[in-house]
Design an enzyme around this catalytic site. Structure first.
Site, PDB file in Angstrom:
ATOM      1  N   HIS A 187      85.339  89.311  52.491  1.00  0.00           N
ATOM      2  CA  HIS A 187      83.904  89.022  52.558  1.00  0.00           C
ATOM      3  C   HIS A 187      83.107  90.315  52.487  1.00  0.00           C
ATOM      4  O   HIS A 187      83.337  91.224  53.278  1.00  0.00           O
ATOM      5  CB  HIS A 187      83.564  88.250  53.835  1.00  0.00           C
ATOM      6  CG  HIS A 187      83.924  86.802  53.763  1.00  0.00           C
ATOM      7  ND1 HIS A 187      83.221  85.821  54.417  1.00  0.00           N
ATOM      8  CD2 HIS A 187      84.902  86.161  53.072  1.00  0.00           C
ATOM      9  CE1 HIS A 187      83.761  84.636  54.142  1.00  0.00           C
ATOM     10  NE2 HIS A 187      84.792  84.822  53.338  1.00  0.00           N
ATOM     11  N   TYR A 228      80.058  96.108  62.143  1.00  0.00           N
ATOM     12  CA  TYR A 228      80.704  94.831  61.811  1.00  0.00           C
ATOM     13  C   TYR A 228      82.020  95.050  61.064  1.00  0.00           C
ATOM     14  O   TYR A 228      83.015  94.379  61.360  1.00  0.00           O
ATOM     15  CB  TYR A 228      79.755  93.964  60.973  1.00  0.00           C
ATOM     16  CG  TYR A 228      80.148  92.503  60.953  1.00  0.00           C
ATOM     17  CD1 TYR A 228      79.745  91.638  61.963  1.00  0.00           C
ATOM     18  CD2 TYR A 228      80.956  91.991  59.937  1.00  0.00           C
ATOM     19  CE1 TYR A 228      80.121  90.300  61.966  1.00  0.00           C
ATOM     20  CE2 TYR A 228      81.344  90.656  59.923  1.00  0.00           C
ATOM     21  CZ  TYR A 228      80.916  89.816  60.943  1.00  0.00           C
ATOM     22  OH  TYR A 228      81.304  88.493  60.939  1.00  0.00           O
TER      23      TYR A 228
HETATM   24  C1  PHB Z   1      85.435  82.368  63.966  1.00  0.00           C
HETATM   25  O1  PHB Z   1      85.590  82.095  62.762  1.00  0.00           O
HETATM   26  O2  PHB Z   1      86.065  81.755  64.840  1.00  0.00           O
HETATM   27  C2  PHB Z   1      84.458  83.414  64.325  1.00  0.00           C
HETATM   28  C3  PHB Z   1      83.870  84.180  63.336  1.00  0.00           C
HETATM   29  C4  PHB Z   1      82.950  85.148  63.671  1.00  0.00           C
HETATM   30  C5  PHB Z   1      82.624  85.362  64.992  1.00  0.00           C
HETATM   31  C6  PHB Z   1      83.239  84.625  65.995  1.00  0.00           C
HETATM   32  C7  PHB Z   1      84.157  83.643  65.662  1.00  0.00           C
HETATM   33  O3  PHB Z   1      81.705  86.303  65.314  1.00  0.00           O
END
Ligand code: PHB
Ligand code: APR
Length: 393
Positions: A75, A388
């Site tokens: 992504h 991130y």
């Molecule tokens: C998830 O896909 O479970 C997920 C993705 C991003 C997040 C938290 C959980 O910040």
């Protein structure tokens, strides 16, 4: 009592413990993993699914990257929905080409088990009453019970990778260990459904009704969350009620495209920020959830565990292959410096996007202004993006 011998005894067969034992094995360093649960139980847990690029590289270095690279999705960005808009954070642009991989923690764990099996790695399941001993000595050991008998493992080092409720952190004396904790006044209700994800990239939504997240495991398996009061139970929420509430928190055009279906899993997770210091006591090293917890906003839980494992792996290599203990000696300080940055980021994202029960109008305006500023400033987007995708190890 049977007595076994190894170099590194690892308590906990979650992703942290398995990844470390796999990395060490490939460098000729011997370990034994002790896991309280069965393998089926460990693989039944559904957790997050966004991997930082550093973690992706570590999986490859462990020889466990093949299925992740084939089936995981790269992504290059994600969305934040707010005030009726759906704004995109361009990770690739703002984080110097770095990206994240969407690949479930359950799959990561499955791949790590397969790799341990292929190398005849020792993972002992259903080990009861695991206890670390003589942590301050040069010959620590671990005892456990299995099939009604007592066992003992003599080792050079013990790694406590046994999660938040494990025994390792509790074996550090109270006057040595300092714990920092913040519990948030809401939880995340999550469902898994065999539907096409509503968006090709994740959407984090801030809404007056509360936070929502649209995530995925694959193009045929979606993961959605909504913020709920801590008093709610999963049984309180029918699938129809969940979908209706999720739609109400998303921009209209996104909600219109949402494919709904029966949930195949539904659970509520509380949100907590937690750090225990130091991460080393004598010859015991804590790693992963045993030492720190983040709220899931920003997906830093598994990724912070992975950075601990990176530092430990390098520390053990320096110790065993080069006779240099500096890496192990500096472990706690180095690991904690990065952990606290992940804690800050998760706390910031949680505060930015959730509805706090005691929030006043001024708090809401400040949240909206924080978001307006974010999308008006390249510097702010770059800061979000570099966190991130994962800060450097
Ligand atoms: C998830 O896909 O479970 C997920 C993705 C991003 C997040 C938290 C959980 O910040
Ligand atoms: N003895 C042996 N094993 C234990 C004990 C014990 N006393 N207590 C707990 N365990 C096991 C648990 O059953 C679990 O399988 O330790 C394992 C710890 O795994 P996780 O909780 O998954 O923690 P960790 O491996 O550090 O993984 C990092 O990041 O995204 C987050 O919470 C998420 O699991 C994820 C974590």
């Amino acid at each position: 009592m049977t007595v076994q011998k190894t170099q590194v005894a690892i308590i906990g067969g979650g992703p942290s413990g398995l990844l470390l034992s796999q990395l060490l094995h490939r460098k000729g360093i011997d370990s034994i993993v002790l896991e309280r649960q069965s393998r089926g139980y460990v693989l039944g847990r559904i957790r997050a699914g966004v991997l930082e690029h550093g973690f992706v590289n570590l999986m490859r270095e462990a020889g466990c990257g093949e299925r992740m690279d084939a089936e995981g999705e790269v992504h290059e960005g994600f969305y934040i929905a707010h005030q009726g808009r759906n704004d995109r954070i361009d990770l690739e642009k703002y984080a110097d080409g770095a990206t994240v991989m969407v690949y479930g923690q359950t799959e990561v764990t499955r791949d790590l088990y397969a790799a341990r099996d292929a190398m005849d790695g020792v993972v002992i399941h259903e080990a009861a009453n695991v206890q670390p001993h003589d942590l301050k000595s040069d010959s620590p050991y671990v005892t456990y019970e299995k099939d009604g008998s007592e066992h003992r493992i003599d080792c050079d080092f013990i790694v406590g990778a046994d999660g938040f409720h494990g025994v390792s952190r509790k074996s550090i004396p109270g006057d040595v260990l300092k714990e920092y904790e913040k519990v948030y006044p809401f939880g995340w209700l999550g469902i898994l459904s065999e539907t096409k994800p509503v968006s090709p990239e994740l959407i984090y939504a801030r809404h007056e009704r509360g936070f929502a997240l649209c995530s995925m495991r694959s193009q045929v398996l979606s993961r959605y969350y909504i913020q709920v009061p801590l008093t709610d139970k999963p049984e309180d929420w029918s699938d129809d009620a969940f979908w209706a509430e999720l739609k109400s928190r998303l921009p209209e055009d996104v909600a219109a495209g949402l494919e709904t279906g029966p949930s195949i899993e539904k659970s509520i997770a509380p949100l907590r920020s937690f750090v225990a210091e130091p991460m080393r006591y004598g010859n015991l090293f804590l790693a992963g959830d045993a030492a720190h917890i983040v709220p899931p906003t920003g997906a830093k839980g598994l990724n912070s565990a992975a950075s601990d494992i990176y530092y430990l792996y390098h520390g053990f290599m320096d110790h065993y292959l080069n006779g240099d203990s500096a890496g192990l000696d500096g472990y706690s300080e180095k690991a904690l410096a990065r952990v606290w940055k992940a804690e800050r980021f998760s706390w910031w994202m949680t505060n930015l996007l959730h509805l706090f029960p005691d929030a006043q109008e001024v708090d809401q305006r400040l949240q909206c202004t924080d978001l307006d500023y974010l999308f008006s400033s390249d510097a702010a987007q770059a800061s979000l993006a570099e966190n991130y995708v994962g800060l450097p190890y």
